[in-house]
Design a protein around this motif. Structure first.
Motif, PDB file in Angstrom:
ATOM      1  N   GLU A 387       0.826  -1.214   0.000  1.00  0.00           N
ATOM      2  CA  GLU A 387       0.000   0.000   0.000  1.00  0.00           C
ATOM      3  C   GLU A 387       0.858   1.261   0.000  1.00  0.00           C
ATOM      4  O   GLU A 387       0.583   2.219  -0.727  1.00  0.00           O
ATOM      5  CB  GLU A 387      -0.920  -0.004   1.215  1.00  0.00           C
ATOM      6  CG  GLU A 387      -2.016  -1.065   1.171  1.00  0.00           C
ATOM      7  CD  GLU A 387      -2.873  -1.042   2.412  1.00  0.00           C
ATOM      8  OE1 GLU A 387      -2.764  -0.072   3.201  1.00  0.00           O
ATOM      9  OE2 GLU A 387      -3.654  -1.992   2.628  1.00  0.00           O
ATOM     10  N   ILE A 388       1.906   1.260   0.801  1.00  0.00           N
ATOM     11  CA  ILE A 388       2.763   2.441   0.900  1.00  0.00           C
ATOM     12  C   ILE A 388       3.523   2.678  -0.403  1.00  0.00           C
ATOM     13  O   ILE A 388       3.630   3.805  -0.889  1.00  0.00           O
ATOM     14  CB  ILE A 388       3.749   2.300   2.076  1.00  0.00           C
ATOM     15  CG1 ILE A 388       2.986   2.265   3.409  1.00  0.00           C
ATOM     16  CG2 ILE A 388       4.750   3.459   2.086  1.00  0.00           C
ATOM     17  CD1 ILE A 388       3.861   1.901   4.600  1.00  0.00           C
ATOM     18  N   LEU A 389       4.046   1.590  -0.990  1.00  0.00           N
ATOM     19  CA  LEU A 389       4.870   1.711  -2.193  1.00  0.00           C
ATOM     20  C   LEU A 389       4.035   1.863  -3.458  1.00  0.00           C
ATOM     21  O   LEU A 389       4.521   2.364  -4.475  1.00  0.00           O
ATOM     22  CB  LEU A 389       5.781   0.490  -2.322  1.00  0.00           C
ATOM     23  CG  LEU A 389       6.812   0.281  -1.201  1.00  0.00           C
ATOM     24  CD1 LEU A 389       7.579  -1.013  -1.428  1.00  0.00           C
ATOM     25  CD2 LEU A 389       7.763   1.454  -1.106  1.00  0.00           C
ATOM     26  N   GLY A 390       2.790   1.393  -3.410  1.00  0.00           N
ATOM     27  CA  GLY A 390       1.934   1.503  -4.583  1.00  0.00           C
ATOM     28  C   GLY A 390       2.096   0.380  -5.585  1.00  0.00           C
ATOM     29  O   GLY A 390       1.649   0.490  -6.730  1.00  0.00           O
ATOM     30  N   TYR A 391       2.734  -0.713  -5.200  1.00  0.00           N
ATOM     31  CA  TYR A 391       2.850  -1.880  -6.068  1.00  0.00           C
ATOM     32  C   TYR A 391       3.014  -3.129  -5.209  1.00  0.00           C
ATOM     33  O   TYR A 391       3.323  -3.048  -4.020  1.00  0.00           O
ATOM     34  CB  TYR A 391       4.019  -1.750  -7.047  1.00  0.00           C
ATOM     35  CG  TYR A 391       5.388  -1.516  -6.415  1.00  0.00           C
ATOM     36  CD1 TYR A 391       6.137  -2.565  -5.890  1.00  0.00           C
ATOM     37  CD2 TYR A 391       5.929  -0.230  -6.370  1.00  0.00           C
ATOM     38  CE1 TYR A 391       7.388  -2.353  -5.321  1.00  0.00           C
ATOM     39  CE2 TYR A 391       7.178  -0.009  -5.802  1.00  0.00           C
ATOM     40  CZ  TYR A 391       7.901  -1.072  -5.282  1.00  0.00           C
ATOM     41  OH  TYR A 391       9.128  -0.845  -4.719  1.00  0.00           O
ATOM     42  N   HIS A 392       2.779  -4.306  -5.812  1.00  0.00           N
ATOM     43  CA  HIS A 392       2.832  -5.566  -5.094  1.00  0.00           C
ATOM     44  C   HIS A 392       4.249  -6.138  -5.098  1.00  0.00           C
ATOM     45  O   HIS A 392       4.875  -6.277  -6.153  1.00  0.00           O
ATOM     46  CB  HIS A 392       1.874  -6.582  -5.720  1.00  0.00           C
ATOM     47  CG  HIS A 392       1.917  -7.940  -5.070  1.00  0.00           C
ATOM     48  ND1 HIS A 392       1.638  -8.148  -3.738  1.00  0.00           N
ATOM     49  CD2 HIS A 392       2.235  -9.164  -5.594  1.00  0.00           C
ATOM     50  CE1 HIS A 392       1.759  -9.431  -3.454  1.00  0.00           C
ATOM     51  NE2 HIS A 392       2.124 -10.069  -4.562  1.00  0.00           N
ATOM     52  N   ILE A 393       4.744  -6.414  -3.917  1.00  0.00           N
ATOM     53  CA  ILE A 393       6.025  -7.114  -3.802  1.00  0.00           C
ATOM     54  C   ILE A 393       5.852  -8.529  -4.346  1.00  0.00           C
ATOM     55  O   ILE A 393       4.940  -9.260  -3.934  1.00  0.00           O
ATOM     56  CB  ILE A 393       6.494  -7.157  -2.325  1.00  0.00           C
ATOM     57  CG1 ILE A 393       6.824  -5.754  -1.815  1.00  0.00           C
ATOM     58  CG2 ILE A 393       7.688  -8.097  -2.173  1.00  0.00           C
ATOM     59  CD1 ILE A 393       8.021  -5.103  -2.479  1.00  0.00           C
ATOM     60  N   GLU A 394       6.713  -8.937  -5.268  1.00  0.00           N
ATOM     61  CA  GLU A 394       6.554 -10.232  -5.933  1.00  0.00           C
ATOM     62  C   GLU A 394       7.455 -11.317  -5.360  1.00  0.00           C
ATOM     63  O   GLU A 394       7.128 -12.506  -5.438  1.00  0.00           O
ATOM     64  CB  GLU A 394       6.819 -10.070  -7.425  1.00  0.00           C
ATOM     65  CG  GLU A 394       5.821  -9.128  -8.113  1.00  0.00           C
ATOM     66  CD  GLU A 394       6.192  -8.822  -9.545  1.00  0.00           C
ATOM     67  OE1 GLU A 394       7.320  -9.197  -9.963  1.00  0.00           O
ATOM     68  OE2 GLU A 394       5.372  -8.208 -10.254  1.00  0.00           O
ATOM     69  N   LYS A 395       8.590 -10.904  -4.806  1.00  0.00           N
ATOM     70  CA  LYS A 395       9.529 -11.887  -4.251  1.00  0.00           C
ATOM     71  C   LYS A 395      10.000 -11.427  -2.875  1.00  0.00           C
ATOM     72  O   LYS A 395      10.293 -10.250  -2.682  1.00  0.00           O
ATOM     73  CB  LYS A 395      10.732 -12.078  -5.176  1.00  0.00           C
ATOM     74  CG  LYS A 395      10.387 -12.689  -6.524  1.00  0.00           C
ATOM     75  CD  LYS A 395      11.641 -12.914  -7.364  1.00  0.00           C
ATOM     76  CE  LYS A 395      11.279 -13.537  -8.712  1.00  0.00           C
ATOM     77  NZ  LYS A 395      12.494 -13.801  -9.535  1.00  0.00           N
ATOM     78  N   LEU A 396      10.062 -12.368  -1.954  1.00  0.00           N
ATOM     79  CA  LEU A 396      10.557 -12.096  -0.605  1.00  0.00           C
ATOM     80  C   LEU A 396      11.792 -12.938  -0.361  1.00  0.00           C
ATOM     81  O   LEU A 396      11.720 -14.176  -0.366  1.00  0.00           O
ATOM     82  CB  LEU A 396       9.486 -12.415   0.440  1.00  0.00           C
ATOM     83  CG  LEU A 396       9.897 -12.257   1.904  1.00  0.00           C
ATOM     84  CD1 LEU A 396      10.211 -10.797   2.224  1.00  0.00           C
ATOM     85  CD2 LEU A 396       8.822 -12.782   2.848  1.00  0.00           C
ATOM     86  N   ASN A 397      12.925 -12.282  -0.184  1.00  0.00           N
ATOM     87  CA  ASN A 397      14.169 -12.987   0.137  1.00  0.00           C
ATOM     88  C   ASN A 397      14.312 -13.089   1.643  1.00  0.00           C
ATOM     89  O   ASN A 397      14.438 -12.061   2.327  1.00  0.00           O
ATOM     90  CB  ASN A 397      15.371 -12.240  -0.438  1.00  0.00           C
ATOM     91  CG  ASN A 397      15.432 -12.297  -1.947  1.00  0.00           C
ATOM     92  OD1 ASN A 397      14.725 -11.577  -2.635  1.00  0.00           O
ATOM     93  ND2 ASN A 397      16.275 -13.181  -2.464  1.00  0.00           N
ATOM     94  N   ILE A 398      14.261 -14.306   2.161  1.00  0.00           N
ATOM     95  CA  ILE A 398      14.420 -14.528   3.598  1.00  0.00           C
ATOM     96  C   ILE A 398      15.841 -15.000   3.861  1.00  0.00           C
ATOM     97  O   ILE A 398      16.291 -16.002   3.309  1.00  0.00           O
ATOM     98  CB  ILE A 398      13.415 -15.555   4.137  1.00  0.00           C
ATOM     99  CG1 ILE A 398      11.978 -15.067   3.900  1.00  0.00           C
ATOM    100  CG2 ILE A 398      13.650 -15.805   5.624  1.00  0.00           C
ATOM    101  CD1 ILE A 398      10.904 -16.020   4.426  1.00  0.00           C
ATOM    102  N   VAL A 399      16.553 -14.264   4.690  1.00  0.00           N
ATOM    103  CA  VAL A 399      17.933 -14.613   5.044  1.00  0.00           C
ATOM    104  C   VAL A 399      18.037 -14.734   6.566  1.00  0.00           C
ATOM    105  O   VAL A 399      17.127 -14.363   7.300  1.00  0.00           O
ATOM    106  CB  VAL A 399      18.928 -13.564   4.515  1.00  0.00           C
ATOM    107  CG1 VAL A 399      18.887 -13.498   2.997  1.00  0.00           C
ATOM    108  CG2 VAL A 399      18.640 -12.182   5.108  1.00  0.00           C
ATOM    109  N   GLY A 400      19.163 -15.249   7.031  1.00  0.00           N
ATOM    110  CA  GLY A 400      19.342 -15.431   8.467  1.00  0.00           C
ATOM    111  C   GLY A 400      18.820 -16.786   8.916  1.00  0.00           C
ATOM    112  O   GLY A 400      18.427 -17.633   8.108  1.00  0.00           O
TER     113      GLY A 400
END
Length: 484
Positions: A387-400
Motif C-alpha cells: 500500500e505504501i509503495l503503490g505496487y505488489h512485492i513479488e519476491k521475498l528474500n528470507i535470510v538469516g
C-alpha cells in the motif's frame, strides 16, 4: 588469495567467519564462536564489551594457526546501543542493553515536547523505546558530562582494535538522531538529550578503511597482520547487503533474533502513510535506505527453547510444530509484553487465555503458534508495504536463521501470495565480507556481489499454495485491529 574475516556479533552469540574467493565463489567457514548476553549490574542490564573484544583476538589466534598471516576484518553487531568513552580514551562503564527497562515510557516523555510527526519528518526512523535517542534521554547526566565520545558498539570495538574512532552511518541512522536532509546528527534532537555533535566521532560510509590493529595487541596475542575495514556495521545492513535480491519489486526479511522486513530504496519514504505504519528508513550501504519494519522475530522461539531446557534442537521443534494444525490462535507477537518477560512460555499462554483462545501447551503447539503468527505478521506487513509503495512485492528474500524454517517460509509465501527465496542463512557475515571485497576492488559493486552470492550458496524456493487458509489473514488483521 585474500582472506577476509567477518566479526558478526548478535545478542546471544558472536562468531568469526573466514571467507575466501575460490573458483568464482565465496567460500565461508566459521573459525570461532562465543557466547554473548547481558547481565544485571548496578541495576541495569549490561553487555560485557571486554569479553567480546577478547573473543575476537582468540578467534584471530585460531586464524593464525591455520597458516593465514594477513587478513582483512570487518565488524557488525546489533544497533542502538553505545559506549561512553571518557577523556582518557577509556570506556566509562559497560554499555547498557537495549532490553534494559530504563527507557520505559521514554518515547511518551520526550514526544510531549517534540511531536512524533516532527521527529519522523527529520529522521524517518520508527519509534521504539530502545532507540538511542531515548536511551540518551534517560542516560545519567553526570556521566554524559564526563563523556568525550559516544560510540556505537561496532565502532567502539573498531576503536579498541585500531585506535581510530568513527561513526559508521548504517548504525548511526538507527539512533533516530540523523537528519535525512542534511546527513548529520540533528541539533534539535541532540539538544533534547544534552548531547553535543562533537561527542560523536566523524561520520563515515560503509567501506571505509579504518586502519591496522594496534601493535600492542600483537604483543599480547599471536594474531595475523589485520587491516580493519568499517563495513555496514549494523548487522541488518550487512544482512541486506548479503541478500541476493535482483531486479525490482523484491523485499527482504532478515530473520533472526529480530525480524526486519522491508525493501531497499534509493530515496527515503517518510511520508504520512509510512509514519502511521511506523516504518523506518535506516541508512544502507552505497547510498540506499532500508525501508523496513522491526518485528519481534525468533527471540520468542529462542526464549521458549531455552525454557524447555535446550533439550530440543530448532529442527526438532519445527518438526514437532508441523504435526500441529496452524493458526489455532492469533498473537500480536510485536506486543511489548514479549520483549523481555520472566517466562516467555507463561506470557504466551496468558496472552491466549486472556483473549479466549486455545492455550498452547506442548513444544509442538508452542512452536506452531510462534511460526504461524510470525508468518501472519510478515504477510500483514507485506500488504502494508504494498500500500505504501503503490505496487505488489513479488519476491521475498528470507535470510538469516529463519531461512532454515521451511514451515514458516511456506506459510509466509501462501499468506502473502509471494515467491519466497530462502537463504543464505549467513547473509550477515556474507554482506560484511562483500563490503570488504568491494572496498578492495575484488568485486566491482553491490549488484555484481549479489550475483556472486546467488551463485555461491544454495537457495530454496517456496511458491504460494493456492486455495489454502482462505481468509485467515483477513481474520488476523481484524483481530489485531480490535486489539488496538
Amino acid at each position: 588469495m585474500k582472506s577476509y574475516i567477518a566479526v558478526d556479533i548478535g545478542a546471544s552469540s558472536g562468531r568469526l567467519m573466514l571467507a575466501q574467493s575460490k573458483d568464482g565463489k565465496i567460500v565461508l567457514e566459521e573459525v570461532h564462536r562465543f557466547s554473548n548476553g547481558f547481565t544485571n549490574e548496578s541495576n541495569h542490564d549490561r553487555w560485557d564489551i571486554n569479553h567480546l573484544i577478547h573473543e575476537i583476538f582468540i578467534g584471530l589466534e585460531k586464524v593464525k594457526k591455520m597458516g593465514i598471516n594477513e587478513v582483512e576484518l570487518g565488524i557488525d553487531t546489533w544497533a542502538v546501543d553505545y559506549v561512553l568513552v571518557g577523556f582518557d580514551g577509556n570506556k566509562l562503564e559497560d554499555p547498557i542493553s537495549y532490553r534494559d527497562k530504563r527507557t520505559t515510557n521514554a518515547v511518551t516523555e520526550l514526544t510531549s515536547d517534540l511531536p512524533r510527526e516532527y521527529i519522523y519528518e527529520k529522521t524517518g526512523i520508527q519509534f521504539q523505546e530502545f532507540n538511542t535517542l531515548y536511551q540518551l534521554y534517560k542516560e545519567n547526566k553526570e556521566l554524559l558530562a564526563k563523556t568525550d565520545k559516544i560510540m556505537m558498539i561496532p565502532d567502539y570495538i573498531g576503536y579498541v582494535l585500531t585506535g581510530n574512532a568513527v561513526t559508521e552511518i548504517t548504525n548511526a541512522s538507527t539512533t533516530q538522531m540523523l537528519n535525512l536532509r542534511v546527513g548529520l546528527f540533528d541539533k534539535d534532537l541532540l539538544d533534547k538529550v544534552n548531547v553535543d555533535q562533537n561527542q560523536f566521532p566523524r561520520l563515515v560510509e560503509s567501506g571505509t578503511i579504518l586502519g591496522n590493529v594496534c601493535h600492542k595487541w600483537h604483543q599480547e596475542f599471536d594474531i595475523p597482520e589485520t587491516e580493519v575495514i568499517t563495513v555496514a556495521t549494523h548487522d541488518t545492513a550487512s544482512a541486506v547487503a548479503g541478500t541476493p535480491g535482483q531486479g525490482d519489486r523484491w523485499a527482504f526479511l532478515s530473520s533472526g533474533t529480530w525480524s526486519l522486513l522491508g525493501t531497499e530504496l534509493n530515496v527515503p519514504e517518510n511520508g504520512l502513510a509510512a509514519f502511521k505504519e511506523n516504518y523506518t528508513n535506516e541508512w544502507g550501504a552505497y547510498g540506499t535506505y532500508r525501508f523496513l519494519k522491526n518485528i519481534m522475530g525468533l527471540w520468542i522461539a529462542q526464549c521458549v527453547r531455552h525454557e524447555l531446557g535446550d533439550k530440543y534442537s530448532f529442527g526438532e521443534l519445527a518438526e514437532a510444530a508441523t504435526a500441529v494444525k496452524p493458526f489455532q490462535q492469533f498473537i500480536d507477537i510485536n506486543d511489548q509484553r514479549f520483549t523481555n518477560p520472566e517466562s516467555m512460555i507463561k506470557e504466551l499462554q496468558e496472552y491466549c487465555s486472556e483473549t479466549g483462545q486455545i492455550v498452547p501447551e506442548t513444544p509442538g503447539e508452542l512452536f506452531q503458534a510462534i511460526y504461524s503468527n510470525l508468518s501472519l505478521f510478515y504477510a500483514n506487513e507485506l500488504s502494508k508495504l504494498d500500500e505504501i509503495l503503490g505496487y505488489h512485492i513479488e519476491k521475498l528474500n528470507i535470510v538469516g536463521g529463519g531461512s532454515n524454517v521451511a514451515l514458516m517460509n511456506q506459510l509466509t509465501s501462501t499468506l502473502a501470495n509471494v515467491e519466497v527465496i530462502a537463504g543464505p542463512s549467513e547473509a550477515t557475515a556474507i554482506g560484511n565480507v562483500l563490503v570488504q571485497m568491494i572496498t578492495l576492488d575484488e568485486v566491482e559493486n553491490i549488484n555484481a556481489g549479489r550475483k556472486l552470492i546467488a551463485g555461491s550458496f544454495k537457495l530454496k524456493h517456496f511458491q504460494p499454495e493456492k486455495d489454502k487458509y482462505g481468509d485467515i489473514l483477513v481474520e488476523y488483521q481484524e483481530f489485531i485491529k480490535n486489539r488496538g
